[in-house]
Design a protein around this motif. Sequence first.
Motif, PDB file in Angstrom:
ATOM      1  N   ARG A  41       0.535  -1.266  -0.171  1.00  0.00           N
ATOM      2  CA  ARG A  41       0.060   0.110  -0.078  1.00  0.00           C
ATOM      3  C   ARG A  41       0.721   1.303   0.333  1.00  0.00           C
ATOM      4  NH1 ARG A  41      -3.999  -2.010   4.535  1.00  0.00           N
ATOM      5  NH2 ARG A  41      -5.836  -3.650   2.316  1.00  0.00           N
ATOM      6  N   LEU A  42       2.125   0.947   0.674  1.00  0.00           N
ATOM      7  CA  LEU A  42       2.685   2.273   0.770  1.00  0.00           C
ATOM      8  C   LEU A  42       3.256   2.542  -0.632  1.00  0.00           C
ATOM      9  CD1 LEU A  42       4.599   4.681   2.226  1.00  0.00           C
ATOM     10  CD2 LEU A  42       6.324   2.584   3.284  1.00  0.00           C
ATOM     11  N   VAL A  43       4.442   1.677  -1.261  1.00  0.00           N
ATOM     12  CA  VAL A  43       4.587   1.548  -2.503  1.00  0.00           C
ATOM     13  C   VAL A  43       3.544   2.369  -3.955  1.00  0.00           C
ATOM     14  CG1 VAL A  43       5.127   0.081  -4.869  1.00  0.00           C
ATOM     15  CG2 VAL A  43       6.190  -0.368  -2.170  1.00  0.00           C
ATOM     16  N   ARG A  44       2.467   1.979  -3.240  1.00  0.00           N
ATOM     17  CA  ARG A  44       1.289   1.829  -4.331  1.00  0.00           C
ATOM     18  C   ARG A  44       1.043   3.982  -4.130  1.00  0.00           C
ATOM     19  NH1 ARG A  44       0.121   0.633  -8.896  1.00  0.00           N
ATOM     20  NH2 ARG A  44      -1.335   0.190  -8.962  1.00  0.00           N
ATOM     21  N   ALA A  45       0.926   4.337  -2.689  1.00  0.00           N
ATOM     22  CA  ALA A  45       0.578   6.002  -2.486  1.00  0.00           C
ATOM     23  C   ALA A  45       1.903   6.545  -2.977  1.00  0.00           C
ATOM     24  CB  ALA A  45       0.868   5.688  -1.400  1.00  0.00           C
ATOM     25  N   MET A  46       2.956   6.428  -2.980  1.00  0.00           N
ATOM     26  CA  MET A  46       4.233   6.831  -3.202  1.00  0.00           C
ATOM     27  C   MET A  46       4.309   6.392  -5.273  1.00  0.00           C
ATOM     28  SD  MET A  46       7.343   6.147  -1.387  1.00  0.00           S
ATOM     29  CE  MET A  46       7.346   4.361  -0.998  1.00  0.00           C
ATOM     30  N   ILE A  47       3.900   5.455  -5.660  1.00  0.00           N
ATOM     31  CA  ILE A  47       4.311   6.164  -7.312  1.00  0.00           C
ATOM     32  C   ILE A  47       2.697   6.093  -7.923  1.00  0.00           C
ATOM     33  CG2 ILE A  47       3.929   4.105  -9.471  1.00  0.00           C
ATOM     34  CD1 ILE A  47       5.945   2.095  -7.597  1.00  0.00           C
ATOM     35  N   GLN A  48       1.530   5.989  -7.753  1.00  0.00           N
ATOM     36  CA  GLN A  48       0.393   6.406  -8.031  1.00  0.00           C
ATOM     37  C   GLN A  48      -0.578   7.856  -7.172  1.00  0.00           C
ATOM     38  OE1 GLN A  48      -2.781   3.845  -7.249  1.00  0.00           O
ATOM     39  NE2 GLN A  48      -2.756   2.772  -9.073  1.00  0.00           N
ATOM     40  N   VAL A  49       0.281   8.177  -5.729  1.00  0.00           N
ATOM     41  CA  VAL A  49      -0.423   9.443  -5.798  1.00  0.00           C
ATOM     42  C   VAL A  49       0.730  10.495  -5.938  1.00  0.00           C
ATOM     43  CG1 VAL A  49      -1.290  10.973  -3.631  1.00  0.00           C
ATOM     44  CG2 VAL A  49      -2.775   8.453  -4.318  1.00  0.00           C
ATOM     45  N   GLY A  50       1.411   9.837  -5.180  1.00  0.00           N
ATOM     46  CA  GLY A  50       3.375  10.899  -5.479  1.00  0.00           C
ATOM     47  C   GLY A  50       3.557  11.380  -6.673  1.00  0.00           C
ATOM     48  N   LYS A  51       3.455  10.219  -7.367  1.00  0.00           N
ATOM     49  CA  LYS A  51       4.241   9.982  -8.599  1.00  0.00           C
ATOM     50  C   LYS A  51       5.857   9.705  -8.466  1.00  0.00           C
ATOM     51  CE  LYS A  51       0.576  10.888 -10.902  1.00  0.00           C
ATOM     52  NZ  LYS A  51      -0.839   9.074 -11.061  1.00  0.00           N
ATOM     53  N   VAL A  52       6.150   9.533  -7.222  1.00  0.00           N
ATOM     54  CA  VAL A  52       7.281   9.468  -7.425  1.00  0.00           C
ATOM     55  C   VAL A  52       8.012   8.049  -7.783  1.00  0.00           C
ATOM     56  CG1 VAL A  52       9.177   8.423  -5.643  1.00  0.00           C
ATOM     57  CG2 VAL A  52       6.705   9.866  -4.740  1.00  0.00           C
TER      58      VAL A  52
END
Length: 219
Positions: free
Chosen positions: A48-59
């Motif tokens: 979930r953390l990885v998805r938050a960074m990639i999807q929401v944060g565009k990291v």
Amino acid sequence: MRLAELSERSGVAIATIKYYLREGLLPSGRRVSATTADYDEDHLRRLRLVRAMIQVGKVPVAAVRKVLEHVDDDSLGRTTRLGAVLWALPQDDGPDEGAEGDADEAVVAARAEVDLLLDMLGWTTARELGALSPVHRSLVVAVATLNRLGYPWDAELMAPYGRLMHQAAVRDLDFVETHPSEKEKVETAVAATILFQPVLRALHRLAQEEESARRYGLS
């Protein structure tokens, strides 16, 4: 849980989970056979953390990997660990990043105002780190850009905002403290940085709308 259940509970496709495993963003599961692995709640939380960074944060994936290296580094103290994680996240350098230079008059003036602001607020850690901090640099660039555009911001103007942000930081870390392990605390700090900022921006704009209506009416 098996890979299919991890996918179902997280809402992440199996192919994407396998990609994260290959890229080292998600730890390997406990091997139960040559073709099967078992995953636990830590994997679900990390996913979930990885998805938050990639999807929401565009990291970018490379930056996500660097962030997670710091998250998993048990040798670091909590402050250093949190700082390393937040520094590893992409910084918003403002719309005029390319104009920054040590000899740039606007940047020199902005850096002086930012340092004065930190002194006024008593933020000694940020003051000591100074140019080493990418967050400090982002603020300097933003203030310099405002100055060039004819919207000068000095320490006096920024100080009330700084005090409000300190209150927000207190609430952030109070929330982080509700989690049991050091790793969960750091993961929560990362997620909060990525996920809460859109909420705070939206609340700021709603507050501006509300205050405008109170002062000037709805016409």
